[in-house]
Design a protein around this motif. Sequence first.
Motif, PDB file in Angstrom:
ATOM      1  N   GLY A   1       0.816  -1.213   0.000  1.00 32.40           N
ATOM      2  CA  GLY A   1       0.000   0.000   0.000  1.00 32.40           C
ATOM      3  C   GLY A   1       0.845   1.257   0.000  1.00 32.40           C
ATOM      4  O   GLY A   1       0.536   2.241  -0.681  1.00 32.40           O
ATOM      5  N   ILE A   2       1.940   1.242   0.776  1.00 33.10           N
ATOM      6  CA  ILE A   2       2.840   2.396   0.817  1.00 33.10           C
ATOM      7  C   ILE A   2       3.551   2.558  -0.512  1.00 33.10           C
ATOM      8  O   ILE A   2       3.748   3.682  -1.003  1.00 33.10           O
ATOM      9  N   ARG A   3       3.956   1.431  -1.138  1.00 31.69           N
ATOM     10  CA  ARG A   3       4.597   1.512  -2.447  1.00 31.69           C
ATOM     11  C   ARG A   3       3.659   2.138  -3.468  1.00 31.69           C
ATOM     12  O   ARG A   3       4.079   2.914  -4.325  1.00 31.69           O
TER      13      ARG A   3
ATOM     14  N   SER B   1       4.156   5.866  -5.389  1.00 29.73           N
ATOM     15  CA  SER B   1       4.389   5.794  -6.835  1.00 29.73           C
ATOM     16  C   SER B   1       3.870   7.029  -7.561  1.00 29.73           C
ATOM     17  O   SER B   1       4.181   7.245  -8.730  1.00 29.73           O
ATOM     18  N   PHE B   2       3.063   7.847  -6.889  1.00 33.55           N
ATOM     19  CA  PHE B   2       2.517   9.062  -7.485  1.00 33.55           C
ATOM     20  C   PHE B   2       3.358  10.264  -7.071  1.00 33.55           C
ATOM     21  O   PHE B   2       3.750  10.388  -5.912  1.00 33.55           O
ATOM     22  N   ASN B   3       3.594  11.155  -8.041  1.00 33.85           N
ATOM     23  CA  ASN B   3       4.348  12.361  -7.718  1.00 33.85           C
ATOM     24  C   ASN B   3       3.426  13.438  -7.162  1.00 33.85           C
ATOM     25  O   ASN B   3       2.207  13.275  -7.096  1.00 33.85           O
ATOM     26  N   ARG B   4       4.027  14.548  -6.795  1.00 31.11           N
ATOM     27  CA  ARG B   4       3.277  15.626  -6.154  1.00 31.11           C
ATOM     28  C   ARG B   4       2.183  16.179  -7.060  1.00 31.11           C
ATOM     29  O   ARG B   4       1.058  16.436  -6.613  1.00 31.11           O
TER      30      ARG B   4
ATOM     31  N   ARG C   1      -3.630  16.731  -8.614  1.00 29.26           N
ATOM     32  CA  ARG C   1      -4.673  16.497  -9.622  1.00 29.26           C
ATOM     33  C   ARG C   1      -5.811  15.671  -9.032  1.00 29.26           C
ATOM     34  O   ARG C   1      -6.994  15.985  -9.212  1.00 29.26           O
ATOM     35  N   ALA C   2      -5.433  14.595  -8.344  1.00 30.15           N
ATOM     36  CA  ALA C   2      -6.447  13.729  -7.732  1.00 30.15           C
ATOM     37  C   ALA C   2      -7.246  14.481  -6.674  1.00 30.15           C
ATOM     38  O   ALA C   2      -8.471  14.332  -6.563  1.00 30.15           O
ATOM     39  N   PHE C   3      -6.543  15.323  -5.900  1.00 33.17           N
ATOM     40  CA  PHE C   3      -7.226  16.096  -4.867  1.00 33.17           C
ATOM     41  C   PHE C   3      -8.212  17.081  -5.486  1.00 33.17           C
ATOM     42  O   PHE C   3      -9.353  17.220  -5.016  1.00 33.17           O
ATOM     43  N   THR C   4      -7.797  17.772  -6.540  1.00 34.50           N
ATOM     44  CA  THR C   4      -8.677  18.731  -7.217  1.00 34.50           C
ATOM     45  C   THR C   4      -9.865  18.016  -7.845  1.00 34.50           C
ATOM     46  O   THR C   4     -10.998  18.509  -7.791  1.00 34.50           O
TER      47      THR C   4
END
Length: 476
Positions: free
Chosen positions: A7-9, A13-16, A21-24
């Motif tokens: 799960g941590i990996r 794996s996603f950059n900032r 983008r996902a948050f928006t």
Amino acid sequence: MAPVPPGIRFLTSFNRDQWYRAFTFGLTFLLYTSFHLSRKPISIVKSELHKNCSHVMEAPSESSSSQQPVLHPELDCSWKPFDRNNYKQLLGAMDYSFLCAYAIGMYLSGIIGERLPIRLYLTVGMLTSGLFTCLFGLGYVYDVHSLGFYIFVQVANGLVQTTGWPSVVTCIGNWFGKGRRGLIMGLWNSHTSVGNILGSLIAGYYVSSNWGLSFIVPGVIIAAMGVICFLFLIERKTQLLCCPSVCPSLRVCYSVTQVSPAVCLQGVVEFSLCLLFAKLVSYTFLFWLPLYITKAAHLDAKKAGDLSTLFDVGGIVGGILAGVLSDKMGKRATTCAVMLLLAAPTLYGFSMMSQFGLGPTIGMLLVCGGLVNGPYALITTAVSADLGTHKSLKGNARALSTVTAIIDGTGSVGAAVGPLLAGLLSAQGWDQVFYMLMTADFLALLVISEDLRTSGSQPGIWDPLGGLNTLLKDFK
């Protein structure tokens, strides 16, 4: 050394940029979900404002005939002033008040939104929308029976709710490029149906016991989301890189486009007119479906509201499917045309719902929801973003707000007319309402088909519509 948990990996794996983008994506999804959540209660409460009160009548006995009067089936149970014989016209007038104000305000909203910070503009709109939504519910708490009061609240709410759509579409357009835009926008636009479903469930929970809470609770929710918007919304990723004082070039992003270049973009007028008819159909279902189910299937307000959510479930699937197909073919209008073509016979079948059992009714609600909301979702999201970010606008990110407002504002004219006509025509029978919806569906198809026939004749001009000769070939 112990291995890193999977799960941590995955998270690392996603950059900032991807996280923002996902948050928006998630935040704007929830913000506009709350807008539709606050619009839905009126359609659920209609059957409570005017209901059949014959079940409360009691036959007088010899001993009580002189002491206990017979209750009037119209006046003693329904909520004044909707206890009259013309209650459908009065309910339709309330819908029209909201939607007419929304349509007029939408044209202004995009222009105003270009000149103000999106976060502040959207926050003010959500807080005031929460206020007016609660105010409608307080009419029950304080026993208000003035039609003018409810009309005023609807008009005011319609105006402030126009802050929502141009703002969230501009924000999501700033964060996501054109790659797989149909799929991304199709998933994102499911907030419309999710909001309708939640609004139906919340309003249905309170409608029989205290219909005022059917408005107050959604009003509090949208106001709370307005506070969250103020605290967390990021308009564009350049805000994270530097401040405007450090990056003077950012001023270019705030240049103001004129309305005329947006209108002159090929496809804006055609898709605006198509959305006018498509939104007429969609919003007629939004405001009148629960009441129709109550009358046709003889269900109470709560059960009808719960059953009507299946239409929005179908709308979620239809919006995503329309986005995926349009991405695959690269032709937005071809996708819209096919779904509109299939929607007309489905509407006719739905008009005979009272003759079906529960199973076929559920199936018709899902299919009809997908075909009706698919083109509507595609035009208001992916098509608007395509047009608003066209190269002729020279990278003006704020132009997306104006293009979105023009398209959705024109569509909102249909959204205002549809429920009003439904209120007038339903007095002559529900069949007349469905004939009106099928006519609007064919007109939407006609607008797209005419443009498909004539598009592509001028080389070198952007062609978002494709050609009519590809309509069937793309679906073989």
